[in-house]
Structures are given as structure tokens and as C-alpha cells.
Design a protein around this motif. Sequence first.
Motif, PDB file in Angstrom:
ATOM      1  N   ILE A 132       0.856  -1.188   0.000  1.00  0.00           N
ATOM      2  CA  ILE A 132       0.000   0.000   0.000  1.00  0.00           C
ATOM      3  C   ILE A 132       0.888   1.232   0.000  1.00  0.00           C
ATOM      4  O   ILE A 132       1.824   1.337   0.799  1.00  0.00           O
ATOM      5  N   ASP A 133       0.620   2.159  -0.903  1.00  0.00           N
ATOM      6  CA  ASP A 133       1.323   3.446  -0.976  1.00  0.00           C
ATOM      7  C   ASP A 133       0.401   4.548  -0.478  1.00  0.00           C
ATOM      8  O   ASP A 133      -0.789   4.575  -0.826  1.00  0.00           O
ATOM      9  N   ILE A 134       0.940   5.477   0.308  1.00  0.00           N
ATOM     10  CA  ILE A 134       0.186   6.636   0.778  1.00  0.00           C
ATOM     11  C   ILE A 134       1.000   7.891   0.508  1.00  0.00           C
ATOM     12  O   ILE A 134       2.155   7.989   0.914  1.00  0.00           O
ATOM     13  N   GLY A 135       0.394   8.853  -0.189  1.00  0.00           N
ATOM     14  CA  GLY A 135       1.073  10.114  -0.481  1.00  0.00           C
ATOM     15  C   GLY A 135       0.855  10.527  -1.923  1.00  0.00           C
ATOM     16  O   GLY A 135      -0.196  10.251  -2.519  1.00  0.00           O
ATOM     17  N   LEU A 136       1.851  11.199  -2.484  1.00  0.00           N
ATOM     18  CA  LEU A 136       1.805  11.636  -3.883  1.00  0.00           C
ATOM     19  C   LEU A 136       2.365  10.495  -4.728  1.00  0.00           C
ATOM     20  O   LEU A 136       3.573  10.369  -4.906  1.00  0.00           O
ATOM     21  N   THR A 137       1.482   9.647  -5.216  1.00  0.00           N
ATOM     22  CA  THR A 137       1.890   8.414  -5.873  1.00  0.00           C
ATOM     23  C   THR A 137       1.337   8.340  -7.291  1.00  0.00           C
ATOM     24  O   THR A 137       0.353   9.020  -7.628  1.00  0.00           O
ATOM     25  N   GLN A 138       1.952   7.487  -8.125  1.00  0.00           N
ATOM     26  CA  GLN A 138       1.561   7.414  -9.528  1.00  0.00           C
ATOM     27  C   GLN A 138       0.158   6.834  -9.688  1.00  0.00           C
ATOM     28  O   GLN A 138      -0.195   5.823  -9.094  1.00  0.00           O
TER      29      GLN A 138
END
Length: 402
Positions: A132-138
Motif C-alpha cells: 500500500i502506498d500513501i502520499g503523492l503516488t503514480q
Amino acid sequence: MTAMIVRSSVARVTYVIQSAISGLVSNGFKVICCFALLCPLVANGQDSTKTKQKPKLHIGGALRFNYNNSSWKKEQVKRGGDFGYDVFRINADASWKNLSLHAEYRFYSKDFGGAMLKEGYVTWHFNDSTRIDIGLTQVPFGNLPYNSHSWFFNLPYYVGKEDDYDMGIKFERTSNRWKYQLAFFKNAEELNFGDDTPTDPGRYSYDVAGRNKEVNQGNARAEYFLNANNSIGASVMAGGLYNIPTREMGSHYAAAIHANLNFRKWNLKLQSMYYQYNVADSAQYKDAIDMAAYGASYQVAANAFIHTASVSYTHPVKWGPISALTFYNDYSYMDKQVAGFQDSQMNVLGCMITAGPVVTYIDWAAGKNHSWLGPVWNEAFAAGTPGEKWHSRFNINIGYYF
């Protein structure tokens, strides 16, 4: 007739997706965020008896310079083109246990938006196949990480559908031959936290700007691997479009089918997509919307098909420090679905030269009704110019990556 049938089918599918997303936004996003934040705490409790791990950090970056000679800039042609600074960037990668960080900050010249965060997110790795990615992601849409081979990208980039980054949370899982990605983006990168503040154009990827703002967007992408080197897939997105003057919510959606195919030294990327913006504004603003990046904005047709075909051939060599030459041709066509609007086209023929940490792109980029490749900036991707001819730009980008 075919285009109308396809668009109608896409509209029905994306309407269902959008309805489901809007119903889950208020509670689903909170649940996912809480789950993502609690997982590290649970894992840390389970690992309390293990030897403490030290955080790891790697700093990298690049310095790039650019030469260009544009056919429509008569005085520049007389000078034989211009050579100058492109960008200096810093990359940071850190990790600790099952957490990692990736960030890239870029420093362009003032006229190209100045300093900006291209991407930056924290990742929780459940295991080798789930994260899981959290933030300004593609944004998971279309061929990834790029739908092109050249320094210029393809037409989807210029309408915010290639190498796009937004603020939100993304789930990714690889299972057997499948890769699934689900994401919720609260908005594009927000630089001014005002009440009715327009989107700031000082950004890397193109986002809706001017009178409207992207909000509460859901994405779903699935990719099937035919084998280790070939894949086909489909992507959909749907979300809100907040109109600043009326303070009412419109909508936007997009869908794409795509393929990334390799055979020996050849690579072929194919993609067809459709997008539509439905603004909650007066009739005079419904045919085109503003999009912004690199410190400036222009108008884009409110709905269109975009078809792309990109091919490359990599030839290994041993010429001093040069180890490979990659020849490519990227073509894209924008079929605008607004009466009276002139279609846009783009073609980039070029070669990438790899010499250790130094990478050079030599491109001949041509465009028709293209804001970056022609004398018309604001309306080229919207109404365009009837009878417009092709314009070209010879470009050399040299970068040292560390």
C-alpha cells in the motif's frame, strides 16, 4: 457510429464504477487509511522480540541539460537553436522493516514551474506481492510506468493520463500472472489550502486547473502477463470535478485498454483510451477545460479518444562508454469528440544513448494542433486551428544520473 457505440458502452460501465466509488468515499477511505496506519503498529508488536533493524537511506538524483531548435520559432532557428539548463533533481529512498519511503524533488527554471515535488509516498509492504502506498503516488492508468519511449512522452501525458501523480492511497497485489491496482485519490497535489483556491500550475504532471479541481477519484487497473515479458491490461477511473465559481460538483471518467509486448530486442506499446469531463458550469465552459503543469495552463477538449502506438529497438554496442542504442518511434492521435474541434497528432522519432550513468535522448518531435509543438499554446489541444500544419522540434536531452 462505432465511436458512439464504444463511448456509450464506456459511459455505462464507468457510471456504475463512479456510483460505487462515490458511495464508498466517505467511509471507505477512512477505513483504508486506518488499516494502513495500524498495520505497522501491529507488525512492530509482533517483531518486538527480534533484533532491532536500522533504517536505510539512499540519496540519488540527476542533472540534465537540453538543446532544442523549434521550426515555428524563427529567431531561434536563425540562432541555430538554444542549449541550456533543464532540471536538477534529488531522489531519496529509505526503508525500515516493512516500511519504505520514495521521494523525488525537482528544480526547474522559474519559467518552467521552479521547484516541485514530482512524487513522494510511504509504502507498507505486507509481503513481496502486496503493498500500500500513501502520499503523492503514480496514478494506476494505462501502460506503466510509461506509455512511450521518448523524452517527450505521448499525447496522454499532456492531458494528465500518463506518468500522472495525485494525492491518495494505492493498493497493489501481484498474484500468479495478474497484477491488480486499486486507488483512491483525494485530489491532485494541493499546494494552496484555500477555500476556493484554483490549482497551482507549479507541478510536474498535468491536472485539471482554472475553474475546476479534481476530487475524490477512484482508479482500478488490471494487468495480465502472457509471460515474463508480455502483458495486456485495462484501466478505469472516475471521480468528482469541483467547480469553483458555481461551487457545484461535476464528474470525470476515463477508460483504457493497453498492451506492453516484447520480442527479443523489440518493444511495442499499444493503448486506446477515452476520457470525458462533465463540468458543473455554464454552457460556454463545457467544451474545454484548463489543465496545468510546469508553471502554465492551457485548454483541453472536454472529451476525446486517444490512440497510441510506440515501438523501440535496442541494439547493444561497445563504443567506449556507450553500451546501448535504443531507437524508437512514438505516435499518438487525439480524436476530439467536440463538434468543430480539430484533432491533434504527435510523432517522436528518436534514439536513446546509454553510457553508464549518462543517458542522452536525441528526438525529432512533430506535432499538429499540439501546445508544446507549435505556435498556438492555449487552444491547440482544445478547438485547435483549422488547416493547421505540422510543426517540429529537434531536441537533445543529456542527463547524468547518480
